[in-house]
Motif scaffolding. Structure first.
Motif, PDB file in Angstrom:
ATOM      1  N   GLU A   1      41.720 -23.335  -8.374  1.00 57.95           N
ATOM      2  CA  GLU A   1      40.262 -23.384  -8.420  1.00 57.95           C
ATOM      3  C   GLU A   1      39.778 -24.793  -8.738  1.00 57.95           C
ATOM      4  OE1 GLU A   1      39.255 -18.828  -9.979  1.00 57.95           O
ATOM      5  OE2 GLU A   1      39.237 -20.509 -11.381  1.00 57.95           O
ATOM      6  N   MET A   2      40.377 -25.413  -9.753  1.00 58.69           N
ATOM      7  CA  MET A   2      39.949 -26.755 -10.159  1.00 58.69           C
ATOM      8  C   MET A   2      40.257 -27.783  -9.083  1.00 58.69           C
ATOM      9  SD  MET A   2      40.773 -26.852 -14.280  1.00 58.69           S
ATOM     10  CE  MET A   2      42.524 -26.430 -14.091  1.00 58.69           C
ATOM     11  N   SER A   3      41.384 -27.613  -8.393  1.00 64.50           N
ATOM     12  CA  SER A   3      41.722 -28.518  -7.303  1.00 64.50           C
ATOM     13  C   SER A   3      40.677 -28.440  -6.196  1.00 64.50           C
ATOM     14  CB  SER A   3      43.110 -28.169  -6.749  1.00 64.50           C
ATOM     15  OG  SER A   3      43.426 -28.979  -5.646  1.00 64.50           O
TER      16      SER A   3
ATOM     17  N   GLU B   1      37.629 -27.439  -6.461  1.00 70.36           N
ATOM     18  CA  GLU B   1      36.353 -27.963  -6.968  1.00 70.36           C
ATOM     19  C   GLU B   1      36.327 -29.491  -6.886  1.00 70.36           C
ATOM     20  OE1 GLU B   1      32.826 -26.512  -7.664  1.00 70.36           O
ATOM     21  OE2 GLU B   1      34.545 -25.149  -7.912  1.00 70.36           O
ATOM     22  N   ALA B   2      37.438 -30.117  -7.242  1.00 76.34           N
ATOM     23  CA  ALA B   2      37.512 -31.578  -7.177  1.00 76.34           C
ATOM     24  C   ALA B   2      37.396 -32.063  -5.741  1.00 76.34           C
ATOM     25  CB  ALA B   2      38.817 -32.065  -7.804  1.00 76.34           C
ATOM     26  N   HIS B   3      38.062 -31.378  -4.805  1.00 78.92           N
ATOM     27  CA  HIS B   3      37.995 -31.770  -3.392  1.00 78.92           C
ATOM     28  C   HIS B   3      36.580 -31.576  -2.836  1.00 78.92           C
ATOM     29  CE1 HIS B   3      42.129 -32.829  -2.611  1.00 78.92           C
ATOM     30  NE2 HIS B   3      42.562 -31.700  -3.165  1.00 78.92           N
ATOM     31  N   LEU B   4      35.899 -30.506  -3.276  1.00 80.44           N
ATOM     32  CA  LEU B   4      34.518 -30.294  -2.837  1.00 80.44           C
ATOM     33  C   LEU B   4      33.620 -31.423  -3.323  1.00 80.44           C
ATOM     34  CD1 LEU B   4      34.113 -26.448  -3.441  1.00 80.44           C
ATOM     35  CD2 LEU B   4      33.983 -27.617  -1.229  1.00 80.44           C
ATOM     36  N   GLU B   5      33.847 -31.840  -4.555  1.00 83.68           N
ATOM     37  CA  GLU B   5      33.050 -32.942  -5.109  1.00 83.68           C
ATOM     38  C   GLU B   5      33.280 -34.230  -4.333  1.00 83.68           C
ATOM     39  OE1 GLU B   5      32.170 -35.090  -9.438  1.00 83.68           O
ATOM     40  OE2 GLU B   5      33.356 -33.233  -9.327  1.00 83.68           O
ATOM     41  N   LEU B   6      34.464 -34.371  -3.758  1.00 84.57           N
ATOM     42  CA  LEU B   6      34.799 -35.561  -2.979  1.00 84.57           C
ATOM     43  C   LEU B   6      34.337 -35.456  -1.517  1.00 84.57           C
ATOM     44  CD1 LEU B   6      38.389 -36.097  -4.410  1.00 84.57           C
ATOM     45  CD2 LEU B   6      36.445 -37.650  -4.732  1.00 84.57           C
ATOM     46  N   GLY B   7      33.707 -34.320  -1.172  1.00 89.33           N
ATOM     47  CA  GLY B   7      33.184 -34.157   0.175  1.00 89.33           C
ATOM     48  C   GLY B   7      34.200 -33.721   1.212  1.00 89.33           C
ATOM     49  N   ARG B   8      35.322 -33.171   0.770  1.00 91.00           N
ATOM     50  CA  ARG B   8      36.373 -32.772   1.710  1.00 91.00           C
ATOM     51  C   ARG B   8      36.195 -31.312   2.123  1.00 91.00           C
ATOM     52  NH1 ARG B   8      40.931 -35.597  -2.209  1.00 91.00           N
ATOM     53  NH2 ARG B   8      40.362 -37.767  -1.736  1.00 91.00           N
ATOM     54  N   HIS B   9      35.023 -31.001   2.642  1.00 94.28           N
ATOM     55  CA  HIS B   9      34.665 -29.605   2.897  1.00 94.28           C
ATOM     56  C   HIS B   9      35.457 -28.994   4.039  1.00 94.28           C
ATOM     57  CE1 HIS B   9      30.896 -31.798   1.514  1.00 94.28           C
ATOM     58  NE2 HIS B   9      31.345 -31.151   0.454  1.00 94.28           N
ATOM     59  N   ARG B  10      35.484 -29.681   5.173  1.00 92.38           N
ATOM     60  CA  ARG B  10      36.157 -29.118   6.342  1.00 92.38           C
ATOM     61  C   ARG B  10      37.660 -28.942   6.085  1.00 92.38           C
ATOM     62  NH1 ARG B  10      32.899 -28.992  10.779  1.00 92.38           N
ATOM     63  NH2 ARG B  10      30.989 -30.234  10.666  1.00 92.38           N
TER      64      ARG B  10
ATOM     65  N   LEU C   1      43.385 -18.524   0.066  1.00 94.87           N
ATOM     66  CA  LEU C   1      43.245 -18.140  -1.341  1.00 94.87           C
ATOM     67  C   LEU C   1      42.397 -16.880  -1.498  1.00 94.87           C
ATOM     68  CD1 LEU C   1      42.807 -21.691  -2.893  1.00 94.87           C
ATOM     69  CD2 LEU C   1      44.688 -20.106  -3.340  1.00 94.87           C
ATOM     70  N   VAL C   2      41.360 -16.751  -0.680  1.00 97.89           N
ATOM     71  CA  VAL C   2      40.544 -15.530  -0.705  1.00 97.89           C
ATOM     72  C   VAL C   2      41.381 -14.322  -0.305  1.00 97.89           C
ATOM     73  CG1 VAL C   2      38.695 -14.327   0.540  1.00 97.89           C
ATOM     74  CG2 VAL C   2      38.282 -16.594  -0.427  1.00 97.89           C
ATOM     75  N   ALA C   3      42.233 -14.501   0.700  1.00 96.27           N
ATOM     76  CA  ALA C   3      43.092 -13.395   1.136  1.00 96.27           C
ATOM     77  C   ALA C   3      44.120 -13.042   0.067  1.00 96.27           C
ATOM     78  CB  ALA C   3      43.796 -13.778   2.441  1.00 96.27           C
ATOM     79  N   GLU C   4      44.628 -14.049  -0.645  1.00 96.12           N
ATOM     80  CA  GLU C   4      45.645 -13.807  -1.668  1.00 96.12           C
ATOM     81  C   GLU C   4      45.045 -13.235  -2.944  1.00 96.12           C
ATOM     82  OE1 GLU C   4      49.268 -16.192  -3.976  1.00 96.12           O
ATOM     83  OE2 GLU C   4      47.926 -17.284  -2.621  1.00 96.12           O
ATOM     84  N   PHE C   5      43.818 -13.666  -3.284  1.00 95.92           N
ATOM     85  CA  PHE C   5      43.169 -13.219  -4.525  1.00 95.92           C
ATOM     86  C   PHE C   5      41.780 -12.667  -4.193  1.00 95.92           C
ATOM     87  CE2 PHE C   5      45.872 -16.920  -5.549  1.00 95.92           C
ATOM     88  CZ  PHE C   5      46.806 -16.288  -6.355  1.00 95.92           C
ATOM     89  N   PRO C   6      41.712 -11.489  -3.566  1.00 94.93           N
ATOM     90  CA  PRO C   6      40.434 -10.972  -3.056  1.00 94.93           C
ATOM     91  C   PRO C   6      39.416 -10.595  -4.130  1.00 94.93           C
ATOM     92  CG  PRO C   6      42.168  -9.318  -2.858  1.00 94.93           C
ATOM     93  CD  PRO C   6      42.847 -10.587  -3.256  1.00 94.93           C
ATOM     94  N   LEU C   7      39.822 -10.542  -5.395  1.00 96.59           N
ATOM     95  CA  LEU C   7      38.874 -10.200  -6.459  1.00 96.59           C
ATOM     96  C   LEU C   7      38.427 -11.429  -7.252  1.00 96.59           C
ATOM     97  CD1 LEU C   7      40.487  -6.899  -7.821  1.00 96.59           C
ATOM     98  CD2 LEU C   7      38.791  -7.199  -6.018  1.00 96.59           C
TER      99      LEU C   7
ATOM    100  N   PHE D   1      45.987 -32.125  -9.930  1.00 96.91           N
ATOM    101  CA  PHE D   1      46.064 -30.699  -9.608  1.00 96.91           C
ATOM    102  C   PHE D   1      46.973 -30.459  -8.399  1.00 96.91           C
ATOM    103  CE2 PHE D   1      41.585 -30.533 -11.539  1.00 96.91           C
ATOM    104  CZ  PHE D   1      42.077 -30.181 -12.779  1.00 96.91           C
ATOM    105  N   GLU D   2      46.899 -31.331  -7.403  1.00 95.24           N
ATOM    106  CA  GLU D   2      47.763 -31.182  -6.232  1.00 95.24           C
ATOM    107  C   GLU D   2      49.229 -31.363  -6.603  1.00 95.24           C
ATOM    108  OE1 GLU D   2      46.973 -30.271  -3.026  1.00 95.24           O
ATOM    109  OE2 GLU D   2      45.061 -29.804  -3.979  1.00 95.24           O
ATOM    110  N   GLN D   3      49.513 -32.327  -7.460  1.00 95.78           N
ATOM    111  CA  GLN D   3      50.890 -32.526  -7.911  1.00 95.78           C
ATOM    112  C   GLN D   3      51.387 -31.315  -8.685  1.00 95.78           C
ATOM    113  OE1 GLN D   3      50.534 -36.216 -10.089  1.00 95.78           O
ATOM    114  NE2 GLN D   3      51.120 -37.461  -8.312  1.00 95.78           N
ATOM    115  N   ALA D   4      50.515 -30.718  -9.485  1.00 97.02           N
ATOM    116  CA  ALA D   4      50.892 -29.520 -10.241  1.00 97.02           C
ATOM    117  C   ALA D   4      51.202 -28.360  -9.306  1.00 97.02           C
ATOM    118  CB  ALA D   4      49.776 -29.146 -11.220  1.00 97.02           C
ATOM    119  N   LEU D   5      50.353 -28.144  -8.319  1.00 95.31           N
ATOM    120  CA  LEU D   5      50.564 -27.037  -7.377  1.00 95.31           C
ATOM    121  C   LEU D   5      51.794 -27.259  -6.507  1.00 95.31           C
ATOM    122  CD1 LEU D   5      46.848 -26.486  -6.305  1.00 95.31           C
ATOM    123  CD2 LEU D   5      48.229 -24.949  -7.720  1.00 95.31           C
ATOM    124  N   ALA D   6      52.119 -28.528  -6.244  1.00 97.57           N
ATOM    125  CA  ALA D   6      53.285 -28.839  -5.407  1.00 97.57           C
ATOM    126  C   ALA D   6      54.604 -28.478  -6.084  1.00 97.57           C
ATOM    127  CB  ALA D   6      53.274 -30.324  -5.042  1.00 97.57           C
ATOM    128  N   LEU D   7      54.576 -28.257  -7.398  1.00 93.36           N
ATOM    129  CA  LEU D   7      55.799 -27.883  -8.100  1.00 93.36           C
ATOM    130  C   LEU D   7      56.240 -26.460  -7.776  1.00 93.36           C
ATOM    131  CD1 LEU D   7      55.020 -29.354 -11.655  1.00 93.36           C
ATOM    132  CD2 LEU D   7      56.692 -30.223 -10.020  1.00 93.36           C
TER     133      LEU D   7
END
Length: 241
Positions: free
Chosen positions: A158-160, A162-171, A180-186, A121-127
């Motif tokens: 969103e999926m990226s 979610e994957a990072h959250l599952e890996l414990g990368r919360h901070r 992302l919340v600011a860019e997509f407020p709905l 997902f990170e590689q996809a977004l980096a494009l």
């Protein structure tokens, strides 16, 4: 993924002529399919085509062929009855690479491999280099494609997360999710993910503040209350305080 440009061994070449960029965009979107001249006319001029619209399209195609011409290679644009077709390999367009990376990431999620999914997902977004086709005027074909592409990018983000959250990368996620919340407020998913990242980073009051922010925005813009998942997460945070 960004402004339309053609890249070869010499580097990137942007298309500065608006009409040529629009024609190339349509041919790319409909790769390996015949695009009728009437469709190209409507994409460029809408409901007010020039008198000699067929001749104008022919001129655009001729100039585009010259722009795409490379020594020793067959020109990718070919003429077909009533229209034109662009032939290309799937690896020649960022969009195809993006789609494949997202598909690979989804597969990793299904197989329970969050680290590999996050990488895809990170590689996809980096494009992404900016707004897709940001230098192209939008007719019906391009506009429809961009809507679909934007939705895919949001889902990938969103999926990226979610994957990072599952890996414990919360901070590490908090800053990105605020953006992302600011860019997509709905988009409720980003509020939920930000709340969860803050909660797991021991920032419970901030997590509850994000819920209240989501509630106000959704009520003001859509007349709706937060969805079930967001409400359940709020109850979880409240119960832990």
């Amino acid at each position: 993924m960004g402004p339309l440009r053609v890249v070869d061994e010499k580097g990137g070449s942007p298309l500065r002529a608006q009409k040529l960029a629009a024609v190339l965009a349509v041919l790319l979107i409909r790769s390996d399919q015949v695009v009728m001249a009437e469709q190209l006319t409507r994409e460029i001029w809408g409901e007010l085509p020039p008198r000699r619209d067929t001749a104008s399209i022919y001129v655009c195609i001729s100039r585009l062929r010259k722009f795409l011409s490379r020594p020793g290679q067959q020109n990718p644009i070919i003429t077909r009855p009533g229209g034109y077709m662009l032939r290309r390999a799937s690896s020649e367009c960022d969009f195809d690479v993006f789609q494949q990376l997202v598909a690979d990431g989804r597969k990793c999620v299904r197989y329970g491999e969050p680290a590999q999914a996050a990488l895809c997902f990170e590689q996809a977004l980096a494009l992404w280099r900016g707004p897709a086709f940001g230098n192209v005027q939008t007719g019906p074909i391009v506009a429809g494609f961009l809507k679909r592409l934007d939705e895919m990018r949001i889902e990938c983000a969103e999926m990226s997360a979610e994957a990072h959250l599952e890996l414990g990368r919360h901070r590490e996620l908090v800053g990105r999710l605020r953006s992302l919340v600011a860019e997509f407020p709905l988009r409720e998913t980003f509020y939920r993910q930000l709340m969860l990242a803050l909660y797991r980073s021991d920032q419970k009051s901030e997590a509850l503040g994000i819920y209240e922010s989501a509630r106000r925005v959704l009520d003001r813009e859509l007349g709706l209350e937060p969805g079930r998942k967001l409400r359940e997460l709020r109850h979880t945070v409240l119960a832990s305080t």
